[in-house]
Design a protein around this motif. Structure first.
Motif, PDB file in Angstrom:
ATOM      1  N   LEU A  22      31.291  36.199  51.526  1.00  0.00           N
ATOM      2  CA  LEU A  22      31.015  36.944  50.293  1.00  0.00           C
ATOM      3  C   LEU A  22      32.181  36.812  49.317  1.00  0.00           C
ATOM      4  O   LEU A  22      31.982  36.572  48.116  1.00  0.00           O
ATOM      5  CB  LEU A  22      30.761  38.416  50.605  1.00  0.00           C
ATOM      6  N   ILE A  23      33.388  36.962  49.839  1.00  0.00           N
ATOM      7  CA  ILE A  23      34.577  36.844  48.992  1.00  0.00           C
ATOM      8  C   ILE A  23      34.664  35.445  48.386  1.00  0.00           C
ATOM      9  O   ILE A  23      34.943  35.282  47.185  1.00  0.00           O
ATOM     10  CB  ILE A  23      35.843  37.176  49.807  1.00  0.00           C
ATOM     11  N   GLU A  24      34.421  34.433  49.185  1.00  0.00           N
ATOM     12  CA  GLU A  24      34.479  33.058  48.685  1.00  0.00           C
ATOM     13  C   GLU A  24      33.423  32.818  47.612  1.00  0.00           C
ATOM     14  O   GLU A  24      33.678  32.108  46.628  1.00  0.00           O
ATOM     15  CB  GLU A  24      34.298  32.079  49.842  1.00  0.00           C
TER      16      GLU A  24
ATOM     17  N   GLN B 222      35.668  31.756  39.211  1.00  0.00           N
ATOM     18  CA  GLN B 222      36.301  30.504  38.779  1.00  0.00           C
ATOM     19  C   GLN B 222      35.477  29.828  37.687  1.00  0.00           C
ATOM     20  O   GLN B 222      36.039  29.208  36.764  1.00  0.00           O
ATOM     21  CB  GLN B 222      36.478  29.566  39.974  1.00  0.00           C
ATOM     22  N   GLN B 223      34.163  29.942  37.771  1.00  0.00           N
ATOM     23  CA  GLN B 223      33.311  29.398  36.715  1.00  0.00           C
ATOM     24  C   GLN B 223      33.574  30.105  35.389  1.00  0.00           C
ATOM     25  O   GLN B 223      33.604  29.470  34.328  1.00  0.00           O
ATOM     26  CB  GLN B 223      31.836  29.535  37.116  1.00  0.00           C
TER      27      GLN B 223
ATOM     28  N   SER C  55      40.796  36.054  36.189  1.00  0.00           N
ATOM     29  CA  SER C  55      41.953  35.476  36.875  1.00  0.00           C
ATOM     30  C   SER C  55      42.604  36.500  37.801  1.00  0.00           C
ATOM     31  O   SER C  55      42.961  36.181  38.947  1.00  0.00           O
ATOM     32  CB  SER C  55      42.980  34.984  35.843  1.00  0.00           C
ATOM     33  N   LEU C  56      42.731  37.739  37.317  1.00  0.00           N
ATOM     34  CA  LEU C  56      43.318  38.804  38.132  1.00  0.00           C
ATOM     35  C   LEU C  56      42.427  39.143  39.327  1.00  0.00           C
ATOM     36  O   LEU C  56      42.910  39.357  40.441  1.00  0.00           O
ATOM     37  CB  LEU C  56      43.537  40.050  37.269  1.00  0.00           C
ATOM     38  N   PHE C  57      41.122  39.149  39.094  1.00  0.00           N
ATOM     39  CA  PHE C  57      40.184  39.448  40.166  1.00  0.00           C
ATOM     40  C   PHE C  57      40.249  38.387  41.255  1.00  0.00           C
ATOM     41  O   PHE C  57      40.213  38.700  42.454  1.00  0.00           O
ATOM     42  CB  PHE C  57      38.770  39.565  39.598  1.00  0.00           C
ATOM     43  N   ILE C  58      40.380  37.121  40.853  1.00  0.00           N
ATOM     44  CA  ILE C  58      40.495  36.030  41.825  1.00  0.00           C
ATOM     45  C   ILE C  58      41.742  36.224  42.692  1.00  0.00           C
ATOM     46  O   ILE C  58      41.706  36.027  43.917  1.00  0.00           O
ATOM     47  CB  ILE C  58      40.528  34.664  41.117  1.00  0.00           C
ATOM     48  N   GLU C  59      42.838  36.625  42.064  1.00  0.00           N
ATOM     49  CA  GLU C  59      44.072  36.873  42.816  1.00  0.00           C
ATOM     50  C   GLU C  59      43.877  37.959  43.863  1.00  0.00           C
ATOM     51  O   GLU C  59      44.320  37.837  45.017  1.00  0.00           O
ATOM     52  CB  GLU C  59      45.205  37.280  41.857  1.00  0.00           C
ATOM     53  N   LYS C  60      43.205  39.042  43.473  1.00  0.00           N
ATOM     54  CA  LYS C  60      42.970  40.153  44.403  1.00  0.00           C
ATOM     55  C   LYS C  60      42.054  39.730  45.546  1.00  0.00           C
ATOM     56  O   LYS C  60      42.290  40.094  46.702  1.00  0.00           O
ATOM     57  CB  LYS C  60      42.366  41.336  43.649  1.00  0.00           C
ATOM     58  N   LEU C  61      41.012  38.959  45.221  1.00  0.00           N
ATOM     59  CA  LEU C  61      40.099  38.501  46.255  1.00  0.00           C
ATOM     60  C   LEU C  61      40.792  37.560  47.236  1.00  0.00           C
ATOM     61  O   LEU C  61      40.570  37.640  48.448  1.00  0.00           O
ATOM     62  CB  LEU C  61      38.898  37.794  45.616  1.00  0.00           C
ATOM     63  N   ASN C  62      41.634  36.692  46.725  1.00  0.00           N
ATOM     64  CA  ASN C  62      42.373  35.778  47.601  1.00  0.00           C
ATOM     65  C   ASN C  62      43.328  36.549  48.509  1.00  0.00           C
ATOM     66  O   ASN C  62      43.522  36.184  49.677  1.00  0.00           O
ATOM     67  CB  ASN C  62      43.144  34.747  46.773  1.00  0.00           C
ATOM     68  N   GLU C  63      43.906  37.625  47.992  1.00  0.00           N
ATOM     69  CA  GLU C  63      44.809  38.450  48.792  1.00  0.00           C
ATOM     70  C   GLU C  63      44.037  39.106  49.941  1.00  0.00           C
ATOM     71  O   GLU C  63      44.511  39.133  51.087  1.00  0.00           O
ATOM     72  CB  GLU C  63      45.456  39.506  47.908  1.00  0.00           C
ATOM     73  N   VAL C  64      42.866  39.649  49.638  1.00  0.00           N
ATOM     74  CA  VAL C  64      42.027  40.262  50.685  1.00  0.00           C
ATOM     75  C   VAL C  64      41.622  39.202  51.709  1.00  0.00           C
ATOM     76  O   VAL C  64      41.657  39.462  52.912  1.00  0.00           O
ATOM     77  CB  VAL C  64      40.778  40.923  50.063  1.00  0.00           C
TER      78      VAL C  64
END
Length: 233
Positions: free
Chosen positions: A187-189, A196-197, A218-227
């Motif tokens: 789900l995160i991916e 990213q789109q 961009s900030l949301f992607i960072e948070k998701l990658n951290e999780v």
């Protein structure tokens, strides 16, 4: 002929099982109530839709399965087809999160008389979770289902109260960090891919709206990658 459900509807069916009666709002072909009643997972069901054509298709399938005495079809919008307390569980699946929110808000007395709300929003999941928390509901179960590249979010709620302690719970599911669903990383991916789109489409634009969206995504992607990193460890 036995009804075979898609992975998404299989998970939804598992969330409904255990009550005596249910209503499928926006039933389309009626597969879900036919499956639940046909397999003795519920004893009575109401299949409703706003359009006559899919409802007629549902009626044909119900008739073929000889379930006319246990499944009733109704034409109408949302919870307006139900009386308070008429069924134990209501399913709203395959609609936008904003529409589900609006349908619940339009008939609050009916919504709050249910033992279970089984909701599967196609989008705006965070908005729906925020609405539930602010409107006297509590999420008792979160499930995920995968079909191809898509990961579907299923929310089970009942009347009550709850508190979100992590803002990402609105996006990834209530108390996602405790339950760690096997499909959570998928789900995160998927969410990262969609964000990213947005980043790619807004990167070269100079409008205020585009710049804000670029920054937020961009900030949301960072948070998701951290999780994702935390879950992978």
């Amino acid at each position: 002929m036995k009804i075979k459900l898609s992975p998404r509807l299989e998970v939804i069916a598992s969330c409904v099982a255990g009550v005596k009666s249910m209503a499928d709002i926006g039933t389309d072909h009626g597969y879900l109530p036919v499956y639940l009643v046909g397999n003795n997972l519920v004893s009575r069901a109401i299949a409703s839709d706003t359009n006559q054509q899919p409802l007629k298709k549902a009626e044909i399938i119900i008739s073929e399965q000889q379930l006319e005495k246990q499944i009733e079809t109704r034409l109408g919008s949302g919870l307006s087809v139900l009386k308070p307390g008429e069924v134990d569980a209501v399913v709203m699946a395959g609609m936008g999160g904003l529409l589900i929110r609006d349908l619940l808000e339009a008939q609050p007395d009916v919504a709050r008389q249910k033992k279970k709300l089984v909701l599967q929003p196609m989008n705006n999941q965070a908005v729906l979770r925020k609405y539930l928390a602010a409107s006297g509901f509590r999420i008792i179960r979160e499930e995920l289902a995968r079909e191809g590249d898509r990961v579907y979010e299923i929310i089970v709620a009942e009347p009550g109260t709850m508190t979100f302690t992590n803002p990402l719970e609105y996006e990834l599911g209530f108390e996602f960090y405790l339950y760690k669903h096997p499909l959570l990383i998928a789900l995160i991916e998927r969410k990262i891919f969609l964000e990213q789109q947005i980043v790619r489409s807004t990167r070269a634009k100079t409008t205020v709206v585009a710049a804000k969206q670029f920054q937020e995504s961009s900030l949301f992607i960072e948070k998701l990658n951290e999780v994702k990193r935390c879950l992978s460890n």
